[in-house]
Design an enzyme around this catalytic site. Sequence first.
Site, PDB file in Angstrom:
ATOM      1  N   LEU A  82      29.283   6.769  29.440  1.00  0.00           N
ATOM      2  CA  LEU A  82      30.665   6.633  29.880  1.00  0.00           C
ATOM      3  C   LEU A  82      31.570   7.468  28.964  1.00  0.00           C
ATOM      4  CD1 LEU A  82      30.701   2.770  30.473  1.00  0.00           C
ATOM      5  CD2 LEU A  82      30.705   4.526  32.233  1.00  0.00           C
ATOM      6  N   GLU A 121      39.635  -5.740  29.500  1.00  0.00           N
ATOM      7  CA  GLU A 121      39.566  -4.317  29.801  1.00  0.00           C
ATOM      8  C   GLU A 121      38.102  -3.894  29.847  1.00  0.00           C
ATOM      9  OE1 GLU A 121      41.405  -5.561  27.234  1.00  0.00           O
ATOM     10  OE2 GLU A 121      43.257  -5.588  28.415  1.00  0.00           O
ATOM     11  N   LEU A 122      37.697  -3.270  30.905  1.00  0.00           N
ATOM     12  CA  LEU A 122      36.298  -2.913  31.122  1.00  0.00           C
ATOM     13  C   LEU A 122      35.780  -2.003  30.007  1.00  0.00           C
ATOM     14  CD1 LEU A 122      33.744  -2.881  32.878  1.00  0.00           C
ATOM     15  CD2 LEU A 122      34.749  -0.955  34.144  1.00  0.00           C
ATOM     16  N   ASP A 123      34.719  -2.460  29.326  1.00  0.00           N
ATOM     17  CA  ASP A 123      34.029  -1.676  28.296  1.00  0.00           C
ATOM     18  C   ASP A 123      34.963  -1.174  27.203  1.00  0.00           C
ATOM     19  OD1 ASP A 123      31.570  -1.987  29.566  1.00  0.00           O
ATOM     20  OD2 ASP A 123      31.868  -0.221  30.815  1.00  0.00           O
ATOM     21  N   GLU A 124      36.006  -1.936  26.903  1.00  0.00           N
ATOM     22  CA  GLU A 124      36.972  -1.526  25.890  1.00  0.00           C
ATOM     23  C   GLU A 124      37.024  -2.492  24.713  1.00  0.00           C
ATOM     24  OE1 GLU A 124      38.723   1.200  25.768  1.00  0.00           O
ATOM     25  OE2 GLU A 124      38.135   1.994  27.711  1.00  0.00           O
TER      26      GLU A 124
END
Length: 356
Positions: free
Chosen positions: A248, A278-281
Amino acid sequence: MTLLRRVSSSLPPVVQFANRPFHSLKLTGESPDSSTFPTLTHGIHVFHSPDEVGIVAKLSECIASRGGNILGADVFVPENKNVFYSRSEFIFDPVLWPREQMDEDFSKLSKMFKAMRSVVRVPDRDPKYKIAVLASKQNHCLADLLHGWQDRRLPVDITCVISACNHLNIYDSNHDRGPNTHVIRFLERHGIPYHYLRTTKENKREEEILQLVQNTDFLVLARYMQLLSGNFLRSYGKDVINIHHGLLPSFKGGNPSKQAFDAGVKLIGATSHFVTEELDEGPIIEQMVIIILFLHCFKLNLHLTRLKVERVSHRDNMRSFIQKSEDLEKQCLAKAIKSYCELRVLPYEVNKTVVF
């Protein structure tokens, strides 16, 4: 700057740090022979507080005054920040220092220095962390965690495995955990409950998942391909650890490994982090990387940066490319879980971590 020093029970007057010119302090010592000291037990203490002169001395005095001996200590004081982090490992005689007294002693220090976090753990005597593992159709991280648990490489108890996906049939080719698969046989053999929940875009079955994980200490997402809502995270109220590939954000959507392979990328990796809305944060716990090399004679060794570096070349095909990526994900997730259970991970600022 890192300082290396042997610490013993005679330490109390050793240190008072005012305007520290360094960023971290590491104190290490050798563990005594258990046959010589058969009654001694290993303890871990982490401390997070506003920075103040004398914290290290008081922590050392607390342990030494009860007959304990510090084996290793890590201290981190960020530059220009009024905050203090420490992690200490020590041995002690539980007869001379009962667990209840230990909690009380460290609690007094916590109040004295207005600590945001003060946690003590005695691995041999405290209950193991209870976790639930959430997975989707990919088995590699799930199977590795199960074998790590079986081999006692991971200090956890797995309360259940939850599989959620939006496939119509649990036994179809995209979700191959039928009754004779090795994962299902393993779970049945060890008495670990397995729950399959078919989800839809409108119903992620989060209320049911919450019921299944209510008695756990934290959750592990082992390639769980569903998004957990903010409401779920708030309702659960404990840490959730995730693993994802390091492709990513360039390669999103379905089959990112093929996208990366076709693009001829030079770096692939894996990241383990805490889950936030927050997605993948979320704050990162561990990262590992594979550098894709095209020179057979070139080899890298990056121990100082804590990177897992392996060699991948133009000779790799799609299958070996994916295999190496999945191996990295397994190692990265296991390392993150182990670090978390050993109290090596502390929150730092809004979206960072201190990992001792």
